[in-house]
Design a protein around this motif. Structure first.
Motif, PDB file in Angstrom:
ATOM      1  N   PHE A 171      61.188   4.680  -2.802  1.00 21.99           N
ATOM      2  CA  PHE A 171      61.392   5.630  -4.081  1.00 21.99           C
ATOM      3  C   PHE A 171      62.036   6.754  -3.505  1.00 21.99           C
ATOM      4  N   LYS A 172      63.060   7.595  -4.273  1.00 24.63           N
ATOM      5  CA  LYS A 172      63.668   8.684  -4.162  1.00 24.63           C
ATOM      6  C   LYS A 172      63.415   9.596  -5.311  1.00 24.63           C
ATOM      7  N   PHE A 227      52.987   1.989  -6.872  1.00 25.13           N
ATOM      8  CA  PHE A 227      52.516   0.554  -7.596  1.00 25.13           C
ATOM      9  C   PHE A 227      53.628  -0.152  -7.935  1.00 25.13           C
ATOM     10  N   SER A 228      54.668  -0.147  -6.923  1.00 25.74           N
ATOM     11  CA  SER A 228      55.550  -1.026  -7.315  1.00 25.74           C
ATOM     12  C   SER A 228      55.447  -2.420  -6.479  1.00 25.74           C
ATOM     13  N   LYS A 229      54.781  -2.380  -5.408  1.00 27.08           N
ATOM     14  CA  LYS A 229      54.902  -3.572  -4.498  1.00 27.08           C
ATOM     15  C   LYS A 229      53.458  -4.099  -4.272  1.00 27.08           C
ATOM     16  N   SER A 264      51.272   6.490  -9.384  1.00 24.89           N
ATOM     17  CA  SER A 264      52.348   7.897  -9.445  1.00 24.89           C
ATOM     18  C   SER A 264      53.370   7.298 -10.407  1.00 24.89           C
ATOM     19  N   ILE A 265      53.256   7.698 -11.577  1.00 22.78           N
ATOM     20  CA  ILE A 265      54.306   7.549 -12.520  1.00 22.78           C
ATOM     21  C   ILE A 265      54.363   8.973 -13.399  1.00 22.78           C
ATOM     22  N   ASP A 266      55.753   9.230 -13.711  1.00 20.29           N
ATOM     23  CA  ASP A 266      55.730  10.619 -14.434  1.00 20.29           C
ATOM     24  C   ASP A 266      56.213  10.485 -15.865  1.00 20.29           C
ATOM     25  N   ALA A 267      57.019   9.339 -16.263  1.00 20.55           N
ATOM     26  CA  ALA A 267      57.214   9.078 -17.680  1.00 20.55           C
ATOM     27  C   ALA A 267      57.399   7.759 -17.846  1.00 20.55           C
ATOM     28  N   GLY A 291      63.994   4.099  -8.202  1.00 21.81           N
ATOM     29  CA  GLY A 291      63.270   3.181  -7.622  1.00 21.81           C
ATOM     30  C   GLY A 291      62.369   2.465  -8.547  1.00 21.81           C
ATOM     31  N   PHE A 292      61.906   3.436  -9.532  1.00 21.05           N
ATOM     32  CA  PHE A 292      60.862   2.971 -10.395  1.00 21.05           C
ATOM     33  C   PHE A 292      61.222   1.928 -11.327  1.00 21.05           C
ATOM     34  N   ASN A 293      60.541   0.920 -11.868  1.00 18.44           N
ATOM     35  CA  ASN A 293      61.083   0.205 -12.936  1.00 18.44           C
ATOM     36  C   ASN A 293      59.921  -0.039 -13.659  1.00 18.44           C
ATOM     37  N   TRP A 294      60.231   0.356 -15.017  1.00 18.86           N
ATOM     38  CA  TRP A 294      58.906   0.245 -15.880  1.00 18.86           C
ATOM     39  C   TRP A 294      58.478  -0.851 -16.176  1.00 18.86           C
TER      40      TRP A 294
END
Length: 349
Positions: free
Chosen positions: A117-118, A201-203, A226-229, A240-243
């Protein structure tokens, strides 16, 4: 003597060993006081060295440290700091303070900055994805920063006496060293050690390993995601995050190991303050988290994203939004501790 009631006492220097991604040893992740570097000295030399002893003497005598300002600010808002939480959690280890017998039973070692992630609020020191900007931040000339260059076995040698390990990053679920630690714990049947994570929590898979199948074997696992929105804003803040992938991963976890504690841990900033209620309510309504399964991290740096930098008009709007959410929490049976968290957010702002 009851040290826990002292205003500035912190038990961490007697039980906690923190190493940042570049090998630097500090009292904790929120205090950058230099205590040594594992690339230059052994863990034993650092742990029993002069700098650690000076810190222990200072805290034992209830003398504040200016680099502990993060905890002091959190406490001023009314929220419990890491200092207070640790003092309460490890009260039964206070005898180490009285007898001066420190032992690293709580490890927080950031093995590297490897991350997929960036995030807008991050930097190269914590994420390899920020490498292009790294030269401006004076982090490193290398994309990958690693804490241990040749003495990783020193960490392995500590495991028999460890009670808690905190994995963060970078992103721990894609780090080789993280899985080497878990393999060693399995080999020694040390399933009573508490595992705690801060992860995007992406992988859930790494090479031939599935982390859910590994976590099932341990007695206590605590996941802070770690998820902000929610939705597109979440993807914008954390590149890099995918909802949708996050939702699928959470559903898979509920199927494979529903007993493991899972919470979301938003970093609250100017970027997401107005959408924080939406995130919380969406996940609760989808039955992906309990209403009490949220921990708010108040962003301190970069200053431009700190809530205190909001205009007065924006603060008033944010206060109104959070107050409405507090009312929703109360109507839907949230615990007093969660309601209090959001109230301290108002105080902090």
């Amino acid at each position: 003597m009851d040290f826990t009631n002292k205003k500035y006492f912190c038990i961490l220097p007697w039980i906690h060993f923190h190493v940042s991604q570049n090998g630097r040893v500090s009292p904790c992740c929120n205090n950058n006081r230099y205590l040594g570097n594992v690339q230059q000295n052994s863990i034993n030399e650092i742990w029993n060295g002069k700098l650690f002893e000076e810190l222990r003497t200072q805290f034992k005598n209830n003398i504040p440290d200016k680099r502990c300002v993060h905890c002091y600010n959190i406490e001023a808002s009314g929220k419990k700091s890491i200092r207070q939480i640790s003092n309460e959690k490890y009260t039964n280890e206070l005898n180490r303070v009285k007898t001066n017998k420190p032992e690293p039973i709580y490890l927080d070692i950031r093995f590297s900055n490897i991350c997929n992630f960036k995030c807008k609020t991050c930097w190269h020191g914590n994420s390899s994805a920020w490498f292009k900007e790294g030269s401006k931040q004076n982090a490193s000339n290398e994309r990958i920063i690693k804490a241990f260059t040749n003495n990783f076995n020193e960490v392995i040698n500590l495991l028999d006496d460890v009670k808690e390990i905190y994995f963060a990053g970078g992103e721990p679920l894609i780090m080789e060293e993280h899985y080497q630690i878990l393999e060693e714990l399995e080999k020694r049947k040390l399933f009573d050690i508490e595992l705690r994570y801060n992860t995007n929590f992406s992988k859930l898979n790494f090479k031939d390993k599935n982390i859910l199948e590994i976590w099932k074997k341990f007695k206590t696992v605590h996941i802070s995601a770690s998820i902000d929105a929610a939705f597109k804003l979440g993807e914008k803040i954390r590149e890099g995050f995918n909802w949708e992938q996050f939702i699928l991963n959470r559903k898979q976890m509920l199927y494979v190991c529903p007993e493991i504690y899972f919470e979301i841990a938003p970093t609250v900033s100017t970027l997401n303050i107005f959408n924080l209620p939406e995130l919380h309510q969406e996940l609760v309504n989808q039955k992906l988290i309990g209403i009490n399964n949220i921990y708010l991290n108040f962003l301190e740096r970069p200053q431009e994203y700190n809530l205190k930098s909001l205009t007065e008009n924006s603060k008033l709007k944010a206060i109104e939004s959070i107050q409405t959410h507090i009312n929703w929490l109360s109507k839907n049976g949230a615990g007093t501790a969660i309601v209090y968290q959001f109230k301290t957010l108002l105080n902090y702002m």
